[in-house]
Design a protein around this motif. Sequence first.
Motif, PDB file in Angstrom:
ATOM      1  N   ASP B  13      14.993   1.721 -55.895  1.00 51.09           N
ATOM      2  CA  ASP B  13      15.119   0.878 -54.712  1.00 51.09           C
ATOM      3  C   ASP B  13      13.878   0.010 -54.523  1.00 51.09           C
ATOM      4  O   ASP B  13      12.814   0.502 -54.159  1.00 51.09           O
ATOM      5  N   SER B  24      20.307   0.424 -49.950  1.00 52.19           N
ATOM      6  CA  SER B  24      20.019   1.684 -50.653  1.00 52.19           C
ATOM      7  C   SER B  24      20.062   2.868 -49.685  1.00 52.19           C
ATOM      8  O   SER B  24      20.443   3.972 -50.083  1.00 52.19           O
ATOM      9  N   ALA B  28      22.125   6.314 -50.132  1.00 50.98           N
ATOM     10  CA  ALA B  28      21.565   7.657 -49.901  1.00 50.98           C
ATOM     11  C   ALA B  28      22.477   8.452 -48.959  1.00 50.98           C
ATOM     12  O   ALA B  28      22.691   9.658 -49.154  1.00 50.98           O
ATOM     13  N   VAL B  34      17.771   8.337 -53.845  1.00 52.00           N
ATOM     14  CA  VAL B  34      17.163   7.003 -53.779  1.00 52.00           C
ATOM     15  C   VAL B  34      15.654   7.120 -53.881  1.00 52.00           C
ATOM     16  O   VAL B  34      15.019   7.804 -53.070  1.00 52.00           O
ATOM     17  N   LYS B  36      12.373   4.911 -53.671  1.00 51.30           N
ATOM     18  CA  LYS B  36      11.926   3.596 -53.193  1.00 51.30           C
ATOM     19  C   LYS B  36      10.583   3.265 -53.812  1.00 51.30           C
ATOM     20  O   LYS B  36       9.654   4.061 -53.764  1.00 51.30           O
ATOM     21  N   ASN B  69      14.456   3.811 -43.702  1.00 53.31           N
ATOM     22  CA  ASN B  69      14.202   4.414 -45.021  1.00 53.31           C
ATOM     23  C   ASN B  69      14.316   5.932 -45.063  1.00 53.31           C
ATOM     24  O   ASN B  69      13.831   6.567 -46.002  1.00 53.31           O
ATOM     25  N   LYS B  72      15.114   8.852 -48.245  1.00 57.56           N
ATOM     26  CA  LYS B  72      14.660   8.330 -49.542  1.00 57.56           C
ATOM     27  C   LYS B  72      13.369   9.030 -49.941  1.00 57.56           C
ATOM     28  O   LYS B  72      12.628   9.513 -49.088  1.00 57.56           O
TER      29      LYS B  72
END
Lengths: 369, 375
Positions: B13, B24, B28, B34, B36, B69, B72
């Motif tokens: 990602d 992304s 997930a 994922v 990142k 986020n 991740k």
Amino acid sequence: MDAPDDLPLRRFTLIEVNDAKVPLCLRLATSLAAKIAADLGADVLKVEPPGGDPVRRAPPFLPQGGSALFQFLNTSKRSLVLDLASDTGRTALKGLLEKADAVLFEEPTVAAPLLRASRATPIEIAAFPVEMNAAARPVSEFAILALGGLLHMVGEPERKPLRLGGHQASYAAGLTAFTGLAAVLAARDAGQTAPPVRVSLTEVMQWVNWKAASGAEAGGTSPGREGKNSEFQIVPCRDGHVAVVYTATQWPAMRALIGDPRLGDPKFNIRAGRRQHIVELYEIITPWFADKTRAEIQTMAQAKGVPFGPIFSPAELLQTEQYVARGFLATMDHPTLGTLRLPQLPVQWNGRSFAPRPAPELPAPELAA
Amino acid sequence: MSARPLSGIRVLDFGLLTAGANTSAMLADLGADVIKIESGAYLDPFRVVGKPDDDDGWWNRSPQFRFTNRNKRGLALNLKDPEGQRVIRELAAHCDVVVENFRRGVLDRAGLGYKDLSAANPRLVFAAISSQGDTGPERMNVSFGSTLDATSGIASLTGYAGEEPRISGMDVNYPDQIVSLFATGIVISAVMAARRTGKGAFLDFSQREVASFTLGEEILAASADPARPNGRHGNNEESVAQQDTYRCKGGRWIAVTLGTPDAALEAFCASHDSAAAVAALLARGIAAAPCNDGNDLLRDTALQGVTLVRDDRGGLVKGLPYRLGGKGITIQRPGPDLGQHTCEVLRELLGYDDAQLKRLAEAGVTSTTPTVGEI
């Protein structure tokens, strides 16, 4: 209507059930999700009530007759009419469901028990989250924009909250339902038991508007419409309007672009200062736009890396060089309506676009049954 | 946990802000692993935009970053360093999907574009999300969310009746929000194809096109009738008898849609508080709702549905825009600190040992602090 052999969802069969009495804003979401799958090659069978999907009679209309809304939302599908209030209709639907991978429908529908129990995975579109217990609550797309907090974000602080143009609640929910549908198909494809999907327009709008919740949680005060107090405003130019948009790091480039020495005043250097003196800032920059066209402004701004946005109408988008170059607008020959131009799916897959095929004519009742 | 639709799928990602990072995040949500990629020299701008204070570790506390986020793992690898590029190429060989929304050409210049990565891993699905798409004369144009309100056509249909156009603004940036709802479904479709054929795909998304796609019927109607009048009509809609927002006693606004016009509605609202007005209208079978703000959304848990969740630090983060099996999501892990999982992932996927990891850190290829200077 057969899809070309190599389309990505060619192997899947989907049923879109259109009950007669459903708020149209839910139907638009269902139909958009199924349309995307159909343009990608899924065999989508649209089950319409006697008299047809009411969207066939919904604006905007085409001058040659028929609904542009219906034509856009139902490309590449097949259709049949079934009366789901009758035993014959429900039996016919049951037969169709036996061969389907997923079925899309709205709450409430008389056929819900049948659809939820079928071997096709249900994708349900609703107005409200289950926790609201609001199955009987009157529905409009506009009221959902209010509930989800989006109306609060657009307009002048002292004036009416405004809706965004288009059917944004329905279409964002339709895109979401497509992603839910893709997840279902992937699960089935991997031999898993696919979970049923439920999409409510109200939840989608809140999710889209997450910065309102995030901002309120972080600072105690909710973000809201700022209108003429915002750093981003609309200014007139020679042939229309331009949205003034820039990030904090792009401020020096914007200052250089406008070239007015008064912008060098240190009070404009940081965001808080620009916001505090926003009226003065716009008095300084607005005249720069007045004698320039949108195209000139865009060229000059992009050359300095400033993301100003010239405002285009739907009619102007048809001529946009970028859209023409990418073939984003498909030309579709319709058997009765002639040549239609419409956006195709906004993705190129290994350089390939997905040309939509015309929406189905209203068939005779229970033909397939 | 039982298998989820994307169990076994790994995503590299490079997504930033909302358009990329949220695509992304939605992968997930469906069970994908994922990872990142950021770097000390280039943080996800959400870490900076949402900077809450100047104290040490500010880059790990942005609410906007944490909202987007969650679920991740985070790596910090310098994309401009040949060693960083080599490590990322090795990682890509172990991934099924790449998501990126850099300006066009950035990854190509680093030798990390689709051509480079798919040469080593032909089943890779590569989602390139950009302002204008990967081709065409405007492919290098920069934009920020509300730029696309303007250029997509949405702003031209938004505004008070007869007045200038309006954009959704910096606290919404509407076009950024919707692209992931579509892109996620397309990526899943391409993953299915890759599972079956062993061949990946280059998916070229134009955010501007996604926004214009939501006006499909308007563009179609305009093509058939170039003289079709459009413009701003406030809150009215074609074929709706009466629809607007009305100020209630106490100052709150409510939204009302009527099947038959009612000239007395404005006065009715002005003489009732918003809750009473909405209740009375609903009881008459009229669609009505308060114009909620962010605090209303935080307070009303029934209204929230599954859209907001708390992570194990108690932080509020994004939930799901839909439900699977009747449920939303549980947050497995909060949004990562910068470079929090660099060592874990390089050990797990590439078998790196302590000495190799130490060398990368000393060379500045990996990091856990920004090198961007004062923000």
